[in-house]
Design a protein around this motif. Structure first.
Motif, PDB file in Angstrom:
ATOM      1  N   VAL A  72      33.343   8.469  51.844  1.00 15.05           N
ATOM      2  CA  VAL A  72      33.609   9.018  50.512  1.00 15.05           C
ATOM      3  C   VAL A  72      33.615   7.902  49.473  1.00 15.05           C
ATOM      4  O   VAL A  72      34.385   6.945  49.586  1.00 15.05           O
ATOM      5  CB  VAL A  72      34.961   9.760  50.465  1.00 15.05           C
ATOM      6  CG1 VAL A  72      35.214  10.318  49.066  1.00 15.05           C
ATOM      7  CG2 VAL A  72      34.993  10.879  51.497  1.00 15.05           C
ATOM      8  N   LEU A  74      34.041   7.389  45.372  1.00 20.44           N
ATOM      9  CA  LEU A  74      34.399   7.928  44.060  1.00 20.44           C
ATOM     10  C   LEU A  74      33.698   7.096  42.997  1.00 20.44           C
ATOM     11  O   LEU A  74      33.798   5.867  42.990  1.00 20.44           O
ATOM     12  CB  LEU A  74      35.912   7.870  43.872  1.00 20.44           C
ATOM     13  CG  LEU A  74      36.478   8.325  42.521  1.00 20.44           C
ATOM     14  CD1 LEU A  74      36.208   9.809  42.289  1.00 20.44           C
ATOM     15  CD2 LEU A  74      37.975   8.026  42.451  1.00 20.44           C
ATOM     16  N   GLN A 143      33.492  11.991  36.420  1.00 13.25           N
ATOM     17  CA  GLN A 143      33.799  11.580  37.791  1.00 13.25           C
ATOM     18  C   GLN A 143      32.939  12.394  38.754  1.00 13.25           C
ATOM     19  O   GLN A 143      32.619  13.553  38.487  1.00 13.25           O
ATOM     20  CB  GLN A 143      35.279  11.783  38.129  1.00 13.25           C
ATOM     21  CG  GLN A 143      36.230  10.912  37.318  1.00 13.25           C
ATOM     22  CD  GLN A 143      37.656  10.979  37.833  1.00 13.25           C
ATOM     23  OE1 GLN A 143      37.911  10.847  39.027  1.00 13.25           O
ATOM     24  NE2 GLN A 143      38.601  11.176  36.927  1.00 13.25           N
ATOM     25  N   ILE A 145      31.905  12.501  43.308  1.00 11.85           N
ATOM     26  CA  ILE A 145      32.111  11.949  44.647  1.00 11.85           C
ATOM     27  C   ILE A 145      30.799  12.013  45.409  1.00 11.85           C
ATOM     28  O   ILE A 145      30.127  13.057  45.433  1.00 11.85           O
ATOM     29  CB  ILE A 145      33.225  12.707  45.389  1.00 11.85           C
ATOM     30  CG1 ILE A 145      34.590  12.216  44.883  1.00 11.85           C
ATOM     31  CG2 ILE A 145      33.114  12.537  46.902  1.00 11.85           C
ATOM     32  CD1 ILE A 145      35.774  12.929  45.468  1.00 11.85           C
ATOM     33  N   ILE A 265      40.009  15.447  44.050  1.00 15.10           N
ATOM     34  CA  ILE A 265      39.741  14.282  44.896  1.00 15.10           C
ATOM     35  C   ILE A 265      40.224  14.541  46.323  1.00 15.10           C
ATOM     36  O   ILE A 265      39.525  14.250  47.304  1.00 15.10           O
ATOM     37  CB  ILE A 265      40.405  13.023  44.307  1.00 15.10           C
ATOM     38  CG1 ILE A 265      39.728  12.640  42.984  1.00 15.10           C
ATOM     39  CG2 ILE A 265      40.336  11.853  45.290  1.00 15.10           C
ATOM     40  CD1 ILE A 265      40.434  11.525  42.230  1.00 15.10           C
ATOM     41  N   THR A 269      37.804  15.004  49.694  1.00 11.91           N
ATOM     42  CA  THR A 269      37.998  14.081  50.810  1.00 11.91           C
ATOM     43  C   THR A 269      38.265  14.835  52.106  1.00 11.91           C
ATOM     44  O   THR A 269      37.774  14.443  53.178  1.00 11.91           O
ATOM     45  CB  THR A 269      39.145  13.108  50.488  1.00 11.91           C
ATOM     46  OG1 THR A 269      38.830  12.394  49.282  1.00 11.91           O
ATOM     47  CG2 THR A 269      39.356  12.110  51.616  1.00 11.91           C
TER      48      THR A 269
END
Length: 354
Positions: A72, A74, A143, A145, A265, A269
């Motif tokens: 992962v 970010l 943002q 991921i 987030i 994850t």
């Protein structure tokens, strides 16, 4: 106040047009930058390997990201998406939008200190975007991921912990890391650099609403083109921000607020852990991110300052506990004290005859 465009910054960072790239390994330049101090006024950083370099082969651009689990990363959404309605290369919160998302399989990350041909790369497999009907608006939503197609071993890079459980305060000290340029001319991009002794200027609703959204905060200085997507970290080494944009001269950096998108987030994850077949990091299931809750305990002490947790109980070092942050075997959480306490020794078995 005008802000530099992340997209223009990304393409300039390697001096490549988007159409000039065919392969991350073929098109990366031999020399990605001079060994000069930066982020701006920072220093070269070989040690923070969980701050990864990102090369987007689809547009020929570099970014920075934070490895927060074995597969992962970010980063900033503008590192993985196109944008529309920029004005002369400037971001305008009223109109700048995200459009098409790039192919995850054409995005590569490295834990090496340099983004170059000889670096070891991991490919992307999926991009997770923020939820909501307004998620395509640039400001407040920068943002994303990137889920990788293989796990990065802990022997290579220990994942960072995002601070998803504690809000920021104005004046907090932090440091920033990125692979960006040393100035507005895109000099020196492609080398990981770090700058310490920075301080938060304002957070969320405490910032000017015209240029900063409630899911953003404003930092100190020194963030340049190519640092996009890179982390700011608190003094406990937790990720607190994702570099989004800044004013000319590498000033007035605006970060995506990790705490502001904490649930997203954590959910992303957990999804990545299912894909990767590993146990999700504890912070993703609600465990406190403060390292004091994971500190070793049991060492002999006479004074609190002899313990890393500053907590000495009945001659041994202990740590705080909660219903989620439980104590290890041999200890129980003392509800009155809020600390782990040793369980009493069981009485010796009676060896006499009945």
């Amino acid at each position: 106040m005008s802000f530099w465009s992340p997209r223009v910054a990304l393409i300039l960072a390697l001096g490549l047009a988007a159409t000039a790239c065919s392969s991350a390994l073929e098109e990366l330049p031999d020399d990605t930058g001079e060994a000069r101090d930066a982020i701006q006024d920072g220093y070269l950083d070989d040690g923070d390997r969980a701050v990864v370099g990102i090369y987007n082969d689809e547009i020929g651009a570099i970014c920075t990201g934070s490895l927060i689990a074995p597969n992962v990363v970010l980063t900033a959404r503008h590192c993985v998406s196109d944008m529309a309605n920029e004005r002369d290369g400037q971001i305008t919160c009223r109109s700048t939008k995200f459009t098409d998302t790039h192919l995850a399989r054409r995005i590569f990350v490295t834990t090496d200190a340099e983004i170059g041909r000889s670096s070891r790369y991991y490919g992307g497999s999926e991009i997770v975007l923020l939820p909501g009907t307004e998620a395509d608006s640039f400001c407040g939503n920068d943002q994303a991921i990137l889920i990788l197609d293989e796990l990065i071993p802990e022997s290579e890079a220990v994942p960072l912990v995002p601070r998803v459980d504690v809000p920021l305060k104005r004046g907090e000290e932090y440091y920033a890391i990125g692979f960006g340029a040393t100035n507005d001319l895109s000099t020196g991009a492609g080398l990981r650099r770090r700058r310490d002794n920075l301080f938060i200027d304002c957070v969320a609703d405490g910032c000017p609403a015209s240029v900063v959204k409630p899911t953003e905060w404003v930092g100190d200085t020194g963030i340049c083109e190519g640092d996009s997507g890179g982390p700011s970290l608190d003094l406990m080494h937790r990720v607190i921000g994702v570099t989004s944009r800044g004013a000319e001269g590498c000033e007035y950096p605006i970060y995506g607020y990790v705490y502001g998108w904490a649930e997203w987030i954590k959910e992303a994850t957990l999804h990545a852990a299912d894909l990767g077949g590993y146990t999700a990091p504890r912070w993703a299931t609600g465990f406190p991110t403060d390292p004091i809750y994971s500190a070793e305990l049991g060492g002999a002490c006479e004074q609190p300052e002899q313990c890393s947790t500053n907590a000495c109980l009945d001659g041994y070092c202990t740590r705080p506990c909660t219903e989620i942050a439980t104590c290890p075997s041999g200890y129980s959480c003392n509800d009155e004290l809020g600390f782990c306490a040793k369980l009493p020794e069981p009485p010796p078995e009676d060896g006499g005859e009945g």
